[in-house]
Design an enzyme around this catalytic site. Structure first.
Site, PDB file in Angstrom:
ATOM      1  N   HIS A  27      32.036  56.957  45.378  1.00 25.07           N
ATOM      2  CA  HIS A  27      32.057  58.407  45.131  1.00 25.07           C
ATOM      3  C   HIS A  27      33.292  58.877  44.368  1.00 25.07           C
ATOM      4  CE1 HIS A  27      34.054  57.417  48.885  1.00 25.07           C
ATOM      5  NE2 HIS A  27      34.880  58.413  48.615  1.00 25.07           N
ATOM      6  N   ARG A  75      42.738  25.008  27.430  1.00 30.23           N
ATOM      7  CA  ARG A  75      43.481  24.833  28.693  1.00 30.23           C
ATOM      8  C   ARG A  75      43.096  25.914  29.711  1.00 30.23           C
ATOM      9  NH1 ARG A  75      46.909  27.530  25.330  1.00 30.23           N
ATOM     10  NH2 ARG A  75      48.262  29.142  26.209  1.00 30.23           N
ATOM     11  N   HIS A  76      42.674  27.055  29.201  1.00 33.34           N
ATOM     12  CA  HIS A  76      42.284  28.135  30.107  1.00 33.34           C
ATOM     13  C   HIS A  76      40.983  27.807  30.823  1.00 33.34           C
ATOM     14  CE1 HIS A  76      45.561  30.350  28.427  1.00 33.34           C
ATOM     15  NE2 HIS A  76      45.036  30.254  27.212  1.00 33.34           N
ATOM     16  N   ARG A 118      41.643  25.820  33.899  1.00 35.58           N
ATOM     17  CA  ARG A 118      42.149  26.657  35.002  1.00 35.58           C
ATOM     18  C   ARG A 118      41.031  27.490  35.635  1.00 35.58           C
ATOM     19  NH1 ARG A 118      47.261  28.034  31.087  1.00 35.58           N
ATOM     20  NH2 ARG A 118      48.252  26.000  31.319  1.00 35.58           N
ATOM     21  N   GLY A 173      39.545  48.036  46.120  1.00 33.51           N
ATOM     22  CA  GLY A 173      38.557  47.660  47.140  1.00 33.51           C
ATOM     23  C   GLY A 173      37.273  47.132  46.520  1.00 33.51           C
ATOM     24  N   HIS A 204      42.051  34.705  28.845  1.00 36.41           N
ATOM     25  CA  HIS A 204      42.600  33.593  29.626  1.00 36.41           C
ATOM     26  C   HIS A 204      41.842  33.307  30.924  1.00 36.41           C
ATOM     27  CE1 HIS A 204      46.905  33.449  27.721  1.00 36.41           C
ATOM     28  NE2 HIS A 204      45.929  33.423  26.813  1.00 36.41           N
ATOM     29  N   ASN A 205      41.292  34.331  31.534  1.00 37.30           N
ATOM     30  CA  ASN A 205      40.659  34.138  32.854  1.00 37.30           C
ATOM     31  C   ASN A 205      39.139  34.196  32.801  1.00 37.30           C
ATOM     32  OD1 ASN A 205      43.200  36.397  33.492  1.00 37.30           O
ATOM     33  ND2 ASN A 205      43.399  34.278  34.090  1.00 37.30           N
ATOM     34  N   GLY A 262      38.484  54.479  43.888  1.00 38.73           N
ATOM     35  CA  GLY A 262      39.690  55.302  43.755  1.00 38.73           C
ATOM     36  C   GLY A 262      40.832  54.530  43.119  1.00 38.73           C
ATOM     37  N   THR A 263      41.090  53.352  43.659  1.00 36.96           N
ATOM     38  CA  THR A 263      42.170  52.509  43.136  1.00 36.96           C
ATOM     39  C   THR A 263      41.663  51.369  42.270  1.00 36.96           C
ATOM     40  OG1 THR A 263      42.010  51.089  45.081  1.00 36.96           O
ATOM     41  CG2 THR A 263      43.607  52.915  45.181  1.00 36.96           C
ATOM     42  N   GLY A 264      40.390  51.080  42.346  1.00 36.92           N
ATOM     43  CA  GLY A 264      39.831  49.889  41.701  1.00 36.92           C
ATOM     44  C   GLY A 264      39.982  48.638  42.542  1.00 36.92           C
ATOM     45  N   ARG A 289      41.450  57.147  40.436  1.00 34.64           N
ATOM     46  CA  ARG A 289      42.533  58.013  40.924  1.00 34.64           C
ATOM     47  C   ARG A 289      43.886  57.523  40.428  1.00 34.64           C
ATOM     48  NH1 ARG A 289      40.006  58.306  47.058  1.00 34.64           N
ATOM     49  NH2 ARG A 289      38.396  59.857  46.607  1.00 34.64           N
TER      50      ARG A 289
HETATM   51  C1  RB5 Z   1      37.680  55.991  48.942  1.00 32.80           C
HETATM   52  O1  RB5 Z   1      38.313  57.047  49.552  1.00 32.80           O
HETATM   53  C2  RB5 Z   1      38.696  54.942  48.531  1.00 32.80           C
HETATM   54  O2  RB5 Z   1      39.180  54.264  49.626  1.00 32.80           O
HETATM   55  C3  RB5 Z   1      38.055  53.979  47.554  1.00 32.80           C
HETATM   56  O3  RB5 Z   1      37.584  54.672  46.447  1.00 32.80           O
HETATM   57  C4  RB5 Z   1      38.952  52.898  46.977  1.00 32.80           C
HETATM   58  O4  RB5 Z   1      40.145  53.419  46.483  1.00 32.80           O
HETATM   59  C5  RB5 Z   1      39.176  51.711  47.825  1.00 32.80           C
HETATM   60  O5  RB5 Z   1      39.755  50.706  47.409  1.00 32.80           O
END
Ligand code: RB5
Length: 149
Positions: free
Chosen positions: A12, A135-136, A139, A73, A101-102, A69-71, A112
């Protein structure tokens, strides 16, 4: 990258950014497989990371772009699917390098953490780079061996 099919998903926290990305990559000529969600209710990132990762692992889509939010999780969830190599990027250099490379087949972004213009720049770097092999490849094979236990 021969196939032009890219799966897109998020939780979300990234519905709006995901739509912007879908429009952008469709404009680049890719076929976008946007598997949602489309409504703003809170929804757990693991299920969306897994669903996108399975599209890539099965070969249905060549690459995946996922967001939360952070990418972080959603990246962790995607990387639990065998055959998936997903990195979180907040800069274009890293996005290019995880392809070169990966041999990353998925990119994760934090809606966020970064703004839309930077997100598109990161995506352009990711999509325009190719795996260098050599070489990559040795790995990356070692990563796959870990996965196989
Ligand atoms: C949701 O609130 C938040 O936890 C999710 O988007 C993410 O940042 C988790 O890694």
């Amino acid at each position: 990258m021969t196939s032009k099919r890219i799966v897109l998903s998020s939780d979300h926290a990234a519905i709006g950014m995901r739509q912007t990305i879908a429009n952008h990559i469709a404009g680049l000529g890719y076929e976008v497989v946007d598997i949602g969600p489309t409504t703003p209710e809170s929804t757990p990132y693991p299920q969306h990371g897994e669903a996108a990762a399975r599209r890539v692992a099965s070969g249905d889509c060549a690459l995946g772009i996922i967001l939360c939010g952070t990418g972080q999780g959603i990246m962790m969830a995607a990387n639990k699917v065998k055959g998936v190599r997903c990195g979180v990027c907040s800069d274009a250099f890293s996005a290019r390098m995880i392809r070169q490379h990966n041999d990353a087949n998925m990119l994760s972004l934090g809606a966020r953490v970064i703004g839309e213009a930077l997100a598109l720049d990161i995506i352009d770097a990711f999509l325009s780079a190719d795996f260098e092999g050599g070489r990559h490849a040795t790995r990356v094979d070692m990563i796959t061996a870990i996965e196989k236990g």
